[in-house]
Design a protein around this motif. Structure first.
Motif, PDB file in Angstrom:
ATOM      1  N   ILE A  85       0.862  -1.180   0.000  1.00  0.00           N
ATOM      2  CA  ILE A  85       0.000   0.000   0.000  1.00  0.00           C
ATOM      3  C   ILE A  85       0.896   1.226   0.000  1.00  0.00           C
ATOM      4  CG2 ILE A  85      -1.803   1.263   1.216  1.00  0.00           C
ATOM      5  CD1 ILE A  85      -2.679  -1.342   2.495  1.00  0.00           C
ATOM      6  N   LEU A  86       0.720   2.076  -0.991  1.00  0.00           N
ATOM      7  CA  LEU A  86       1.536   3.275  -1.114  1.00  0.00           C
ATOM      8  C   LEU A  86       0.808   4.472  -0.513  1.00  0.00           C
ATOM      9  CD1 LEU A  86       2.751   2.860  -4.819  1.00  0.00           C
ATOM     10  CD2 LEU A  86       3.825   1.998  -2.718  1.00  0.00           C
ATOM     11  N   VAL A  87       1.583   5.480  -0.148  1.00  0.00           N
ATOM     12  CA  VAL A  87       0.978   6.725   0.307  1.00  0.00           C
ATOM     13  C   VAL A  87       0.142   7.299  -0.838  1.00  0.00           C
ATOM     14  CG1 VAL A  87       1.413   9.075   1.103  1.00  0.00           C
ATOM     15  CG2 VAL A  87       2.858   7.198   1.905  1.00  0.00           C
ATOM     16  N   GLY A  88      -1.104   7.608  -0.553  1.00  0.00           N
ATOM     17  CA  GLY A  88      -2.001   8.107  -1.590  1.00  0.00           C
ATOM     18  C   GLY A  88      -2.911   7.050  -2.170  1.00  0.00           C
ATOM     19  N   GLU A 234      -0.239  10.234  -6.248  1.00  0.00           N
ATOM     20  CA  GLU A 234       1.098  10.474  -5.706  1.00  0.00           C
ATOM     21  C   GLU A 234       1.055  11.643  -4.723  1.00  0.00           C
ATOM     22  OE1 GLU A 234       3.921  11.096  -8.778  1.00  0.00           O
ATOM     23  OE2 GLU A 234       3.390   9.277  -9.886  1.00  0.00           O
ATOM     24  N   SER A 235       1.343  11.354  -3.473  1.00  0.00           N
ATOM     25  CA  SER A 235       1.322  12.399  -2.455  1.00  0.00           C
ATOM     26  C   SER A 235       2.419  12.140  -1.442  1.00  0.00           C
ATOM     27  CB  SER A 235      -0.043  12.457  -1.761  1.00  0.00           C
ATOM     28  OG  SER A 235      -0.386  11.200  -1.214  1.00  0.00           O
ATOM     29  N   ASN A 261      -1.997  13.831 -14.120  1.00  0.00           N
ATOM     30  CA  ASN A 261      -0.609  13.390 -14.265  1.00  0.00           C
ATOM     31  C   ASN A 261      -0.041  12.768 -12.991  1.00  0.00           C
ATOM     32  OD1 ASN A 261      -0.695  15.991 -13.080  1.00  0.00           O
ATOM     33  ND2 ASN A 261       1.457  16.349 -13.572  1.00  0.00           N
ATOM     34  N   ARG A 262      -0.712  12.935 -11.828  1.00  0.00           N
ATOM     35  CA  ARG A 262      -0.228  12.310 -10.597  1.00  0.00           C
ATOM     36  C   ARG A 262      -1.071  11.113 -10.158  1.00  0.00           C
ATOM     37  NH1 ARG A 262       1.822  17.113  -6.446  1.00  0.00           N
ATOM     38  NH2 ARG A 262       3.451  17.959  -7.821  1.00  0.00           N
TER      39      ARG A 262
END
Length: 273
Positions: A85-88, A234-235, A261-262
């Motif tokens: 699990i990624l941030v964001g 992406e954060s 784009n993020r």
């Protein structure tokens, strides 16, 4: 002239019948809508404000019930579960049949949702019950958990963990001058998981606040299991402290500007497991 045979009907002595006092009714000149009348009360008129208020109240009640007992959207603001699990990453929690979502007096009547090693669970934070933690179950009731130089041993046997990562190659020993939080990060236990409890750790093993530091997760603290990622953006990792109004505005403005784009489109729909 030759006469044919007479029929039996003609041979019958049928008496003459005279109809007296025959009454003939003329068709009434009355329309159907004059014969049948429905006295209906007019429907009560609701003001636009009342209709809006009732719709809003129903929506709020539905959302509260749904997010409390069925599913809830959430995210992990730290890197403790990286790379799973990624941030964001924003995902849904399956909250059905987990006791922390229900009043204590009805928990005994609920089905018992099984939890096994390797499951990712969400539970109430041991330090702040209003903040959900998301970790991976490492030990189930009866397991003996031990960390030896970053390697996990369950019941005395080394346990392979393909999902974990280490961002710090340093291995801290149990010498007296090593800080306690670094000692138990790499060398922990052995400890036995009690009944009704679980030992949970983050996949980012060197950067996770988990059972090594605050103990076991009880069954009554579990609120759900992650299902799938519905949006990934992406954060930056969460920074402790209160945000100002300006920081909140800047954050939402940044999302609006960089949404396309993020957004990590390739992660949308990914199962959390």
């Amino acid at each position: 002239m030759i006469e044919g045979p007479r029929s039996e009907v003609e041979d019958r002595n049928t008496p003459d019948v005279f109809i007296e006092n025959l009454v003939v009714f003329d068709r009434p000149h009355v329309r159907l809508d004059e014969l049948i009348r429905f006295n209906t009360l007019p429907a009560p008129h609701k003001s636009p404000f009342r209709e809006w208020f009732e719709s809003l109240a129903f929506t709020i009640i539905f959302v509260l019930v749904f997010t409390s007992y069925v599913a809830q959207a959430t995210q992990v603001p730290t890197e403790s579960m990286k790379p799973t699990i990624l941030v964001g990453d924003h995902f849904f929690l399956d909250k059905i049949a987990f006791p922390a979502n229900y009043p204590a007096f009805i928990r005994q009547y609920l089905p018992h949702r099984s939890i096994k090693r390797g499951d990712i669970i969400a539970f109430k934070s041991p330090t702040d019950g209003n903040i959900p933690f998301v970790k991976r179950v490492i030990g189930i009731p009866g397991d003996t958990i031990e960390l030896r130089n970053k390697s996990l041993y369950i019941n005395g046997t080394k346990f392979e963990e393909p999902y974990k990562i280490h961002v710090d190659s340093t291995v801290y020993s149990n010498d007296p001058w090593t800080p306690e939080e670094l000692k138990i990060r790499d060398n922990y236990g052995p400890t036995t998981v009690p009944a009704g409890s679980y030992f949970a750790m983050g996949d980012n093993r060197d950067n996770s606040n988990d059972s090594r530091y605050w103990g076991f997760v009880t069954w009554g603290e579990i609120i759900g299991k992650p299902l799938f990622i519905y949006w990934s953006y992406e954060s930056d990792p969460y920074m402790p402290g209160e945000k100002t109004i300006r920081e909140w505005i800047d954050g939402y403005a940044s999302i609006a500007i960089h949404f396309f784009n993020r957004t990590r489109w390739f992660r949308i729909g990914t199962l959390v497991q």
